[in-house]
Enzyme design. Structure first.
Site, PDB file in Angstrom:
ATOM      1  N   ALA A 150       1.563   3.459 -12.500  1.00  7.78           N
ATOM      2  CA  ALA A 150       0.112   3.624 -12.697  1.00  7.78           C
ATOM      3  C   ALA A 150      -0.625   3.711 -11.363  1.00  7.78           C
ATOM      4  O   ALA A 150      -0.158   3.195 -10.346  1.00  7.78           O
ATOM      5  CB  ALA A 150      -0.415   2.451 -13.520  1.00  7.78           C
ATOM      6  N   PRO A 151      -1.806   4.329 -11.370  1.00 10.28           N
ATOM      7  CA  PRO A 151      -2.624   4.452 -10.162  1.00 10.28           C
ATOM      8  C   PRO A 151      -3.604   3.285 -10.014  1.00 10.28           C
ATOM      9  O   PRO A 151      -3.654   2.406 -10.867  1.00 10.28           O
ATOM     10  CB  PRO A 151      -3.364   5.759 -10.404  1.00 10.28           C
ATOM     11  N   TRP A 152      -4.428   3.349  -8.954  1.00 13.32           N
ATOM     12  CA  TRP A 152      -5.316   2.228  -8.639  1.00 13.32           C
ATOM     13  C   TRP A 152      -6.724   2.388  -9.201  1.00 13.32           C
ATOM     14  O   TRP A 152      -7.543   1.482  -9.081  1.00 13.32           O
ATOM     15  CB  TRP A 152      -5.427   2.046  -7.119  1.00 13.32           C
ATOM     16  N   LYS A 176       5.043  -0.437 -13.118  1.00 13.28           N
ATOM     17  CA  LYS A 176       4.729  -0.642 -11.701  1.00 13.28           C
ATOM     18  C   LYS A 176       3.278  -0.226 -11.493  1.00 13.28           C
ATOM     19  O   LYS A 176       2.952   0.964 -11.512  1.00 13.28           O
ATOM     20  CB  LYS A 176       5.634   0.195 -10.794  1.00 13.28           C
ATOM     21  N   PRO A 177       2.389  -1.208 -11.310  1.00 14.72           N
ATOM     22  CA  PRO A 177       1.002  -0.844 -11.021  1.00 14.72           C
ATOM     23  C   PRO A 177       0.904  -0.345  -9.577  1.00 14.72           C
ATOM     24  O   PRO A 177       1.871  -0.458  -8.812  1.00 14.72           O
ATOM     25  CB  PRO A 177       0.246  -2.164 -11.184  1.00 14.72           C
ATOM     26  N   SER A 178      -0.235   0.175  -9.204  1.00 14.66           N
ATOM     27  CA  SER A 178      -0.420   0.552  -7.802  1.00 14.66           C
ATOM     28  C   SER A 178      -0.270  -0.688  -6.930  1.00 14.66           C
ATOM     29  O   SER A 178      -0.719  -1.784  -7.291  1.00 14.66           O
ATOM     30  CB  SER A 178      -1.810   1.151  -7.594  1.00 14.66           C
ATOM     31  N   GLU A 179       0.316  -0.513  -5.774  1.00 10.10           N
ATOM     32  CA  GLU A 179       0.504  -1.640  -4.840  1.00 10.10           C
ATOM     33  C   GLU A 179      -0.832  -2.205  -4.370  1.00 10.10           C
ATOM     34  O   GLU A 179      -0.898  -3.323  -3.869  1.00 10.10           O
ATOM     35  CB  GLU A 179       1.356  -1.206  -3.632  1.00 10.10           C
ATOM     36  N   SER A 230      -1.247  11.181  -8.751  1.00 11.96           N
ATOM     37  CA  SER A 230      -1.575  12.489  -8.183  1.00 11.96           C
ATOM     38  C   SER A 230      -0.529  13.534  -8.548  1.00 11.96           C
ATOM     39  O   SER A 230       0.633  13.204  -8.843  1.00 11.96           O
ATOM     40  CB  SER A 230      -1.679  12.361  -6.664  1.00 11.96           C
ATOM     41  N   GLU A 251       0.624  12.291 -16.270  1.00 20.04           N
ATOM     42  CA  GLU A 251      -0.851  12.387 -16.299  1.00 20.04           C
ATOM     43  C   GLU A 251      -1.290  12.500 -14.853  1.00 20.04           C
ATOM     44  O   GLU A 251      -1.248  11.514 -14.107  1.00 20.04           O
ATOM     45  CB  GLU A 251      -1.455  11.118 -16.917  1.00 20.04           C
ATOM     46  N   CYS A 285     -10.074  10.726 -12.896  1.00 17.83           N
ATOM     47  CA  CYS A 285      -9.401  12.030 -12.967  1.00 17.83           C
ATOM     48  C   CYS A 285     -10.178  13.028 -13.803  1.00 17.83           C
ATOM     49  O   CYS A 285      -9.973  14.225 -13.676  1.00 17.83           O
ATOM     50  CB  CYS A 285      -7.991  11.839 -13.504  1.00 17.83           C
ATOM     51  N   GLU A 385      -8.732  17.859  -5.154  1.00 20.32           N
ATOM     52  CA  GLU A 385      -9.302  16.600  -5.631  1.00 20.32           C
ATOM     53  C   GLU A 385      -9.920  15.846  -4.464  1.00 20.32           C
ATOM     54  O   GLU A 385      -9.207  15.494  -3.512  1.00 20.32           O
ATOM     55  CB  GLU A 385      -8.180  15.722  -6.216  1.00 20.32           C
TER      56      GLU A 385
END
Ligand code: NAD
Length: 497
Positions: A150-152, A176-179, A230, A251, A285, A385
């Site tokens: 997943a992104p942040w 795994k979420p964004s770090e 991304s 996505e 997004c 973007e």
């Protein structure tokens, strides 16, 4: 964030410390150091996948009703933690507390409640005699351990979008979420444990993309990768997943057009454009990024958008009066500013914003709502973007031209058209190449409806019952009712003697 003193991983029902690198998080709203994160590495991914694999048999064999009950309890546990979740979401992202408390948290609770209901409604063809002498039926089965990344930008909502359809359908998951933003994903998993969802069904491994992310994508016991992020990283994830021939759901990025026809309500379109462009700091997004305005309305629309943007209150994310908090990081703010600065150097006009605020906000990663005109369609700020509170506005002549411009990027995630004409509405809905087209609005989402991209924005759906297509296998079972030893169709292969 004191509540994660036992570590930033949640595996097999417990918090623990990662064995990977250590990183100091920086508060995006102040630039001051925040907590230290200890990331997970490939060994932690192995442990999480093993826990998810152990939990799979039990969870996938529960009845839909039992899984639904657990997800209803999860919705209640998330709701009970609403203030904590909103506070952590704002602290880790810099987004306004109103955004976290009024959009992210209730949206996630609603998603959990939706998937609790949807778990009991898996669809398929009716059993029947589709061929002579045999009864066919469809089984829709959970597929196994899902690896999600997943992104942040919406950490809590993305955790929900990834976890809920997967576990509602009977799968187990390692997310795994964004770090940069693991906090609310960890709280989500803790809420799931409190709701009685068994250990190992939902696991969180916080870590970097190259380390924990790639270990998850290439893991032989993970049957599917569900990735939101991304387009560039999505391409790499897809290539890595090919090694183990995994199912992939992507996505990816977006560059949503905002098409204003000359019969539109300018005041409504201007409000829609500002809200659609600066939501979540433009780090959305589906955010409105490219406004195309039919020539007669161009000046009135851009003047009103600039006026509304100038009135937006940029400030401390924790203040309920703040409209727009900080962006995710200083590096990202500089990237956003770079797009605007290069456009300005090339001759663009900046009608609002175009700078970071100073004064008490100078230390944070803030950027003012920005309206840019006078750029060509092929400019980088129109095609790539930016992922910040930046809207470009270009005029168009005929309806054909407007629709062609709307479709003229690599992306195809979302779009809107503004018009009072039924014919134009229907034409825009049919001809715009995007997974979502709004008419006279931009942004609203509902749990019942799918979210997903066309073109370089990816494929597959989040939310809604459509997401079960990603997270289930469809099995055909055919039972012969023909008592003959040699069935008629076998003559094609060998004739009866
Ligand atoms: P990103 O692609 O940089 O990172 C996304 C995730 O991928 C992170 O967890 C990151 O750690 C991980 N990652 C990075 N490199 C990896 C690798 N080599 N292998 C495996 N995992 C890796 O994206 P971001 O900057 O976190 O988020 C912003 C992007 O996400 C934007 O492009 C935005 O449009 C997109 N996004 C899309 C949707 C959608 O629904 N289509 C929703 C939200 C965000």
């Amino acid at each position: 964030m004191h509540q994660f003193s036992e570590g930033h991983l949640f595996i097999d029902g417990r918090y623990r410390t990662g064995r990977g690198a250590e990183a100091r998080r920086i508060d995006p709203a102040t630039g001051e150091p925040a907590e230290t994160l200890r990331y997970g590495d490939a060994r932690d991914v192995d442990d999480a996948v093993a826990a998810a694999a152990r939990a799979f048999a039990g969870w996938s064999r529960r009845t839909p009703g039992e899984r639904a009950e657990a997800l209803h309890r999860l919705a209640a546990e998330l709701d009970a933690r609403a203030a904590l979740l909103a506070g952590v979401e704002t602290a880790q992202t810099g987004k306004s507390i109103r955004m976290s408390a009024e959009f992210d948290v209730p949206g996630t609770v609603d998603n959990a409640a939706f998937f609790a209901g949807a778990a009991r409604q898996l669809q398929g063809l009716a059993a029947g005699e589709y061929g002579a002498g045999g009864t066919s039926m469809i089984r829709r089965e959970a597929i196994g351990v899902i690896g999600s990344i997943a992104p942040w930008n919406y950490p809590l909502q993305m955790a929900g979008w990834k976890i809920l359809p997967a576990v509602a359908a009977g799968n187990t998951i390692v997310l795994k979420p964004s770090e940069l933003t693991p906090g609310t994903s960890l709280l989500f998993a803790e809420a799931a444990a409190a709701a009685g969802i068994p250990d190992g069904v939902i696991n969180i491994v916080t870590g970097t993309g190259p380390e924990a992310g790639e270990a998850l994508v290439t893991h032989p016991d993970v049957v599917m990768t569900s990735f939101t992020g991304s387009t560039g990283v999505g391409r790499r994830v897809m290539a890595l997943a090919a090694r183990t021939a995994k199912r992939v759901h992507l996505e990816l990025g977006g560059k949503a057009p905002f098409l204003v026809f000359d019969d539109a309500d300018v005041e409504a379109a201007a409000h829609g454009a500002v809200a659609g462009a600066i939501i979540n700091g433009g780090q959305d997004c589906t955010a409105a990024t490219r406004a195309y305005i039919q020539a007669p309305l161009f000046d009135a629309f851009t003047a009103r958008v600039a006026e509304l943007m100038d009135a937006v209150r940029v400030g401390d994310p924790a203040d309920p009066d703040t409209d727009l908090g900080s962006l995710i990081s200083h590096a990202h703010r500089d990237k956003v500013a770079g797009f605007v600065d290069r456009a300005r150097t090339a001759g663009a006009k900046v009608l609002a914003g175009g700078e970071a605020p100073g004064g008490s906000l100078a230390g944070g990663a803030f950027y003012r709502p920005t309206l840019v005109t006078g750029v060509p369609q092929d400019a980088e700020i129109v095609q790539q973007e930016v992922f910040g509170p930046v809207l470009t506005a270009l005029p168009f002549g005929s309806d054909d031209e407007g629709l062609a411009l709307a479709n003229d990027t690599a992306y195809g995630l979302a779009a809107s058209a503004w018009t009072r004409s039924l014919d134009r509405s229907l034409r825009a809905a049919a001809e715009i190449e995007a997974g979502c087209v709004w008419i006279n609005d931009h942004i609203p989402i509902v749990s019942e409806m799918p979210h997903g991209g066309y073109k370089a924005s990816g494929f597959g759906k989040d939310m809604s019952a459509y997401s079960f297509e990603e997270y289930t296998n469809v099995k055909h079972v055919m039972m012969s009712r023909d008592p003959a030893a040699h069935k008629d169709w076998q003559d094609t292969v060998f004739r009866r003697r």
